[in-house]
Enzyme design. Structure first.
Site, PDB file in Angstrom:
ATOM      1  N   ASP A 141      -0.309 -12.393 -16.452  1.00 15.84           N
ATOM      2  CA  ASP A 141      -1.045 -12.918 -15.304  1.00 15.84           C
ATOM      3  C   ASP A 141      -2.254 -13.681 -15.849  1.00 15.84           C
ATOM      4  O   ASP A 141      -3.112 -13.096 -16.518  1.00 15.84           O
ATOM      5  CB  ASP A 141      -1.467 -11.748 -14.402  1.00 15.84           C
ATOM      6  CG  ASP A 141      -2.114 -12.217 -13.099  1.00 15.84           C
ATOM      7  OD1 ASP A 141      -3.056 -13.026 -13.177  1.00 15.84           O
ATOM      8  OD2 ASP A 141      -1.688 -11.743 -12.024  1.00 15.84           O
ATOM      9  N   GLU A 154       2.740  -5.554 -16.314  1.00 14.17           N
ATOM     10  CA  GLU A 154       1.840  -6.680 -16.068  1.00 14.17           C
ATOM     11  C   GLU A 154       0.565  -6.515 -16.888  1.00 14.17           C
ATOM     12  O   GLU A 154       0.010  -5.426 -16.985  1.00 14.17           O
ATOM     13  CB  GLU A 154       1.506  -6.770 -14.568  1.00 14.17           C
ATOM     14  CG  GLU A 154       0.637  -7.985 -14.245  1.00 14.17           C
ATOM     15  CD  GLU A 154       0.561  -8.317 -12.755  1.00 14.17           C
ATOM     16  OE1 GLU A 154       1.290  -7.709 -11.958  1.00 14.17           O
ATOM     17  OE2 GLU A 154      -0.253  -9.199 -12.416  1.00 14.17           O
ATOM     18  N   HIS A 159      -5.620 -12.340 -14.788  1.00 19.10           N
ATOM     19  CA  HIS A 159      -5.914 -11.037 -15.401  1.00 19.10           C
ATOM     20  C   HIS A 159      -6.289 -11.163 -16.882  1.00 19.10           C
ATOM     21  O   HIS A 159      -7.259 -10.543 -17.321  1.00 19.10           O
ATOM     22  CB  HIS A 159      -4.707 -10.100 -15.274  1.00 19.10           C
ATOM     23  CG  HIS A 159      -4.350  -9.757 -13.859  1.00 19.10           C
ATOM     24  ND1 HIS A 159      -3.286  -8.957 -13.540  1.00 19.10           N
ATOM     25  CD2 HIS A 159      -4.917 -10.115 -12.677  1.00 19.10           C
ATOM     26  CE1 HIS A 159      -3.203  -8.827 -12.213  1.00 19.10           C
ATOM     27  NE2 HIS A 159      -4.178  -9.536 -11.670  1.00 19.10           N
ATOM     28  N   HIS A 218       2.129  -2.639 -12.155  1.00 18.81           N
ATOM     29  CA  HIS A 218       0.839  -2.459 -12.824  1.00 18.81           C
ATOM     30  C   HIS A 218       0.924  -1.122 -13.553  1.00 18.81           C
ATOM     31  O   HIS A 218       1.192  -0.097 -12.902  1.00 18.81           O
ATOM     32  CB  HIS A 218      -0.294  -2.424 -11.798  1.00 18.81           C
ATOM     33  CG  HIS A 218      -0.468  -3.706 -11.041  1.00 18.81           C
ATOM     34  ND1 HIS A 218      -1.411  -3.884 -10.064  1.00 18.81           N
ATOM     35  CD2 HIS A 218       0.185  -4.894 -11.137  1.00 18.81           C
ATOM     36  CE1 HIS A 218      -1.330  -5.119  -9.583  1.00 18.81           C
ATOM     37  NE2 HIS A 218      -0.371  -5.743 -10.209  1.00 18.81           N
ATOM     38  N   HIS A 254      -8.122 -13.425  -7.583  1.00 19.62           N
ATOM     39  CA  HIS A 254      -7.377 -14.668  -7.790  1.00 19.62           C
ATOM     40  C   HIS A 254      -8.018 -15.830  -7.015  1.00 19.62           C
ATOM     41  O   HIS A 254      -8.522 -15.640  -5.924  1.00 19.62           O
ATOM     42  CB  HIS A 254      -5.932 -14.514  -7.325  1.00 19.62           C
ATOM     43  CG  HIS A 254      -5.200 -13.397  -8.005  1.00 19.62           C
ATOM     44  ND1 HIS A 254      -3.870 -13.161  -7.816  1.00 19.62           N
ATOM     45  CD2 HIS A 254      -5.619 -12.452  -8.877  1.00 19.62           C
ATOM     46  CE1 HIS A 254      -3.504 -12.119  -8.541  1.00 19.62           C
ATOM     47  NE2 HIS A 254      -4.544 -11.664  -9.183  1.00 19.62           N
ATOM     48  N   HIS A 299       2.403 -14.980 -14.058  1.00 21.07           N
ATOM     49  CA  HIS A 299       1.713 -15.085 -12.771  1.00 21.07           C
ATOM     50  C   HIS A 299       0.649 -16.148 -12.962  1.00 21.07           C
ATOM     51  O   HIS A 299      -0.277 -15.956 -13.758  1.00 21.07           O
ATOM     52  CB  HIS A 299       1.044 -13.749 -12.406  1.00 21.07           C
ATOM     53  CG  HIS A 299       1.991 -12.729 -11.858  1.00 21.07           C
ATOM     54  ND1 HIS A 299       1.656 -11.403 -11.740  1.00 21.07           N
ATOM     55  CD2 HIS A 299       3.249 -12.860 -11.368  1.00 21.07           C
ATOM     56  CE1 HIS A 299       2.688 -10.749 -11.205  1.00 21.07           C
ATOM     57  NE2 HIS A 299       3.665 -11.599 -10.982  1.00 21.07           N
ATOM     58  N   TYR A 311       1.039  -1.485  -4.988  1.00 25.75           N
ATOM     59  CA  TYR A 311      -0.195  -1.225  -5.753  1.00 25.75           C
ATOM     60  C   TYR A 311      -0.514   0.256  -5.841  1.00 25.75           C
ATOM     61  O   TYR A 311      -1.195   0.694  -6.753  1.00 25.75           O
ATOM     62  CB  TYR A 311      -1.392  -1.916  -5.089  1.00 25.75           C
ATOM     63  CG  TYR A 311      -1.331  -3.415  -5.115  1.00 25.75           C
ATOM     64  CD1 TYR A 311      -0.879  -4.088  -6.246  1.00 25.75           C
ATOM     65  CD2 TYR A 311      -1.739  -4.159  -4.020  1.00 25.75           C
ATOM     66  CE1 TYR A 311      -0.834  -5.472  -6.268  1.00 25.75           C
ATOM     67  CE2 TYR A 311      -1.709  -5.537  -4.030  1.00 25.75           C
ATOM     68  CZ  TYR A 311      -1.250  -6.188  -5.156  1.00 25.75           C
ATOM     69  OH  TYR A 311      -1.206  -7.550  -5.169  1.00 25.75           O
ATOM     70  N   ARG A 355       0.828  -1.216   0.000  1.00 21.01           N
ATOM     71  CA  ARG A 355       0.000   0.000   0.000  1.00 21.01           C
ATOM     72  C   ARG A 355       0.860   1.262   0.000  1.00 21.01           C
ATOM     73  O   ARG A 355       0.364   2.357   0.249  1.00 21.01           O
ATOM     74  CB  ARG A 355      -0.937   0.007   1.212  1.00 21.01           C
ATOM     75  CG  ARG A 355      -1.764  -1.253   1.345  1.00 21.01           C
ATOM     76  CD  ARG A 355      -3.146  -1.116   0.694  1.00 21.01           C
ATOM     77  NE  ARG A 355      -3.680  -2.421   0.364  1.00 21.01           N
ATOM     78  CZ  ARG A 355      -4.176  -2.774  -0.821  1.00 21.01           C
ATOM     79  NH1 ARG A 355      -4.216  -1.923  -1.816  1.00 21.01           N
ATOM     80  NH2 ARG A 355      -4.647  -3.986  -1.028  1.00 21.01           N
ATOM     81  N   ASP A 403     -10.493  -9.297 -11.560  1.00 19.11           N
ATOM     82  CA  ASP A 403      -9.210  -9.467 -10.869  1.00 19.11           C
ATOM     83  C   ASP A 403      -9.349  -9.989  -9.441  1.00 19.11           C
ATOM     84  O   ASP A 403      -8.972  -9.310  -8.483  1.00 19.11           O
ATOM     85  CB  ASP A 403      -8.408  -8.143 -10.888  1.00 19.11           C
ATOM     86  CG  ASP A 403      -7.001  -8.315 -10.321  1.00 19.11           C
ATOM     87  OD1 ASP A 403      -6.622  -9.460  -9.978  1.00 19.11           O
ATOM     88  OD2 ASP A 403      -6.292  -7.302 -10.213  1.00 19.11           O
ATOM     89  N   GLU A 442       0.253 -16.421  -7.189  1.00 21.32           N
ATOM     90  CA  GLU A 442      -0.258 -15.315  -6.350  1.00 21.32           C
ATOM     91  C   GLU A 442      -1.665 -15.682  -5.927  1.00 21.32           C
ATOM     92  O   GLU A 442      -2.597 -14.896  -6.037  1.00 21.32           O
ATOM     93  CB  GLU A 442      -0.324 -14.017  -7.144  1.00 21.32           C
ATOM     94  CG  GLU A 442       0.953 -13.536  -7.761  1.00 21.32           C
ATOM     95  CD  GLU A 442       0.727 -12.310  -8.633  1.00 21.32           C
ATOM     96  OE1 GLU A 442      -0.135 -12.344  -9.546  1.00 21.32           O
ATOM     97  OE2 GLU A 442       1.409 -11.310  -8.387  1.00 21.32           O
ATOM     98  N   HIS A 471       7.954  -6.890  -7.042  1.00 23.97           N
ATOM     99  CA  HIS A 471       6.666  -6.322  -7.458  1.00 23.97           C
ATOM    100  C   HIS A 471       6.526  -4.940  -6.825  1.00 23.97           C
ATOM    101  O   HIS A 471       6.743  -4.766  -5.632  1.00 23.97           O
ATOM    102  CB  HIS A 471       5.522  -7.240  -7.006  1.00 23.97           C
ATOM    103  CG  HIS A 471       4.210  -6.969  -7.672  1.00 23.97           C
ATOM    104  ND1 HIS A 471       3.594  -5.725  -7.633  1.00 23.97           N
ATOM    105  CD2 HIS A 471       3.387  -7.758  -8.407  1.00 23.97           C
ATOM    106  CE1 HIS A 471       2.454  -5.788  -8.312  1.00 23.97           C
ATOM    107  NE2 HIS A 471       2.300  -7.002  -8.805  1.00 23.97           N
TER     108      HIS A 471
HETATM  109 ZN    ZN Z   1      -4.366  -9.607  -9.685  1.00 21.10          ZN
HETATM  110 FE    FE Z   2      -0.325 -10.688 -10.966  1.00 18.34          FE
HETATM  111 FE    FE Z   3       0.413  -7.693  -9.870  1.00 23.20          FE
END
Ligand code: ZN
Ligand code: FE
Ligand code: FE
Length: 280
Positions: free
Chosen positions: A178, A144, A181, A109, A228, A213, A72, A39, A226, A258, A69
């Site tokens: 991914d 991604e 995704h 992202h 998972h 991913h 976000y 975050r 989105d 993930e 990664h």
């Molecule tokens: Zn995702």
């Molecule tokens: Fe991913």
């Molecule tokens: Fe991601």
């Protein structure tokens, strides 16, 4: 034959050596981690001792490329210039840190354009990349593939292509696919995996694809959600997952889980994926 590169997302809180040990303990030979709190917020100081210990451990245990990664909260195409500045500073700092572990990868992202439109979003993202990528950099930056939730940029191969086309040092860029995704975005990897990969090759070039991913999806095809799901429990399902890990055009790539799991769950899924690999 090259080893099957399989790993999952791990907590970075105890450092690189600890992640390496954790990966090996669950049958993985690579892993993904957040460069800082997902975050946002400050990253921990680089601990050179930990990095040296990790590099020795990785060599000993055949851990190959690892994948960082970005948080976000990083939105390279935010409308607010302060937020874009934050994204730029964060990414520049993350790349600088990754250079302590030369030759690895950093996934992010692309961003959400929030009513500005895809073209504006693409321009801001490319602008940021042009600012932060440098010639001597050994870290490959991965865009991604996104599900297209809200105003996410990167919901199609064409949108990723548009970004790459505007980046000067484009040889530093790759793509992370991914599975959750792309399925949510409307690429039918369940019934038309070959077609999807051909389309990827046609638009982006399969040599651009650097990581997978591997996630099942809680939602049906083209849902743009989105969320998972555990491998085999979602709409993508076990048979499609088996085809993905065994596809001749993907088999050399690192796969990262993930899925919503604790460490033991990841160990089980890694064993499952390994059991599906043909010819090993
Ligand atoms: Zn995702
Ligand atoms: Fe991913
Ligand atoms: Fe991601």
């Amino acid at each position: 034959m090259k080893q099957f590169q399989i790993g999952c997302h791990l907590s970075a809180s105890k450092g690189f050596l600890s992640m390496g040990q954790e990966a090996i303990s669950i049958g993985a030979n690579t892993f993904q981690f957040f460069t800082r709190n997902p975050r946002g917020g400050q990253a921990k100081d680089i601990d050179v001792k930990d990095i040296d210990a990790f590099l020795a451990f990785a060599k000993e245990h055949q851990i190959e490329t690892i994948l960082a990664h970005a948080p976000y909260t990083l939105n390279a195409c935010a409308a607010d210039s302060g937020l874009r500045m934050f994204a730029r500073r964060t990414m520049a700092d993350d790349i600088r840190r990754m250079e302590f572990l030369p030759g690895n990868m950093y996934n992010f992202h692309p961003g959400s354009h929030v009513k500005q439109g895809v073209d504006v979003g693409v321009n801001y993202i490319a602008e940021l990349l042009n600012d932060v990528i440098f010639e001597q950099q050994t870290t490959t930056i991965l865009l991604e593939t996104m599900s297209g939730k809200g105003s996410e940029v990167g919901r199609s191969f064409e949108e990723l292509r548009a970004i790459i086309d505007k980046v000067k040092l484009e040889e530093k860029l790759g793509v992370c696919l991914d599975t959750c995704h792309v399925y949510d975005a409307g690429y039918d990897i369940v019934n038309r995996l070959d077609d999807v990969l051909n389309e990827f090759d046609h638009i982006l070039g399969l040599n651009r694809l650097k990581a997978i991913h591997i996630n099942d999806s809680k939602n049906p095809f083209e849902s743009h959600k989105d969320r998972h799901e555990l491998i085999g429990n979602g709409y993508i399902g076990e048979e499609a997952m088996k085809r993905i890990v065994n596809h001749p055009q993907l088999t050399h790539l690192p796969f990262y889980l993930e899925t919503p799991n604790d460490l033991q769950g990841y160990a089980r899924e890694i064993a499952l994926l390994k059991s599906w690999k043909e010819g090993i």
